[in-house]
Design an enzyme around this catalytic site. Sequence first.
Site: not given
Ligand code: UD1
Length: 426
Positions: A122, A336, A127, A98, A314, A406, A27-28
């Site tokens: 989620c 995370i 986030r 998202r 995850d 999902r 999915k990701n």
């Molecule tokens: C992706 C995955 C999700 C997985 C996560 C962590 C997809 C579609 N989703 O989510 O399944 O659980 O990686 O492996 O690939 N953060 C910030 N600012 C930002 C972006 C992120 O502070 O602009 C923080 C987040 O709150 C979190 C950390 O960075 O604490 C990591 O998040 P991130 O790697 O961005 O997660 P996703 O990409 O949303």
Amino acid sequence: MTAFKTAKFKIQGGKPLDGEVKISGAKNAALPILLSTILTSDTVVLKNVPDLADVKTSFKLLQDLGKHCTYDAQSGEAVISGAVTSFVASYELVKTMRASIMALGPLVAFCGQAEVSLPGGCAIGARPVDLHIKGLQAMGAQIKLDDGYIKATAIGSGRLQGGHIVMDKVSVTGTENLMMAACLGNGTTIIDNAALEPEIVDLAHCLNKMGAKIKGEGTPRLEIEGVEKLHGCEHSVVADRIEAGTYLIAGIATHGVVTCLNTLPSSLESVLQKLRQANALITVDGTSITADMRNRQIKPVDVVTAPHPGFPTDMQAQMTVLNTLSDGVSSVTETIFENRFMHIAELIRMGAHIEIRGNTVICEGVPQLKGAQVMSSDLRASASLVIAGLAAEGTTIVDRIYHMDRGYEHIETKVGSLGGIIERIY
Ligand code: UD1
């Protein structure tokens, strides 16, 4: 696949899972790759695209933007063609997924402007998307937040510029969004402290097949030389490591033997190590991974989640279920996301002995979980409850399984083929 909001799983637990299960495309990886097609008007043919609610939402989003999409759920082939005719990703679609935030980079790179609603998805903490925004600003985009929308404009020539981005924090979709945007920038973009996840590598491979010039995928420094335009390509989506890990844990929790086919074992190294520590007999043969837990006692395992190649957040909820059934005390620390322990209260209702202390759960194993009515709160939490239900004595009803739809393809068929008793009820 039916995904009514009222659907529940009814699980008759206590039966060891036994057999082989074919792992789907990730999915990701599928989501960013689908959105990367915004960067070209040519035809992109994708294989191994999983039949998931989030994938369908991505098709809706692409169609809303003016792309043509066909998808054969049987074969997993998707064909996406035509140029986008709109640069607005509406709240209606983004609120349910998202990952739609990843339309922002490709849209502003291709159209010179983009309007993308602030995301939902989620309920696992705040986030934010600040890293996505700062990165695009470093490439010369002007950003405004207006009416719940992120409005981005490539000022000047209408094209983004090469830039040097140092990510404050490792972000998976942040890295993907910026990597896609940089492909059509003027000049070279460096992304430091990039995420290393296998799904990012897969996206980079697909983009390079489309004519992008990305180097360093899978390392903390990405170097992307912008090109004038991208063209069509054919690409097969990488295997879902989280789905594979989930089925392996389901096999272990039920003291069965499960073989996952079509996996990429190197992407699961940290998980396999923990499963071995949990006393599972793990064997890897080419693209197959087997976990054999027949007549073996589950051992407690301490886990701390971390960006790849660390233990994936995850897999945290699923791993906690194993610990609840172990013969000792263990801790699972989530680094995370905040608020990613929503499954704990439900597992306690099934007889688990768990206590939350800050961002750590302390678990004292019990010999058996008991079936109960439980509620899913997010995608991976729902997977943990299904595993718990399969391992528990008696009947478990898991409510709000739209979360699970999902991210897990054909759950009932796959669990059923391993001998698990699971039924979708309304
Ligand atoms: C992706 C995955 C999700 C997985 C996560 C962590 C997809 C579609 N989703 O989510 O399944 O659980 O990686 O492996 O690939 N953060 C910030 N600012 C930002 C972006 C992120 O502070 O602009 C923080 C987040 O709150 C979190 C950390 O960075 O604490 C990591 O998040 P991130 O790697 O961005 O997660 P996703 O990409 O949303």
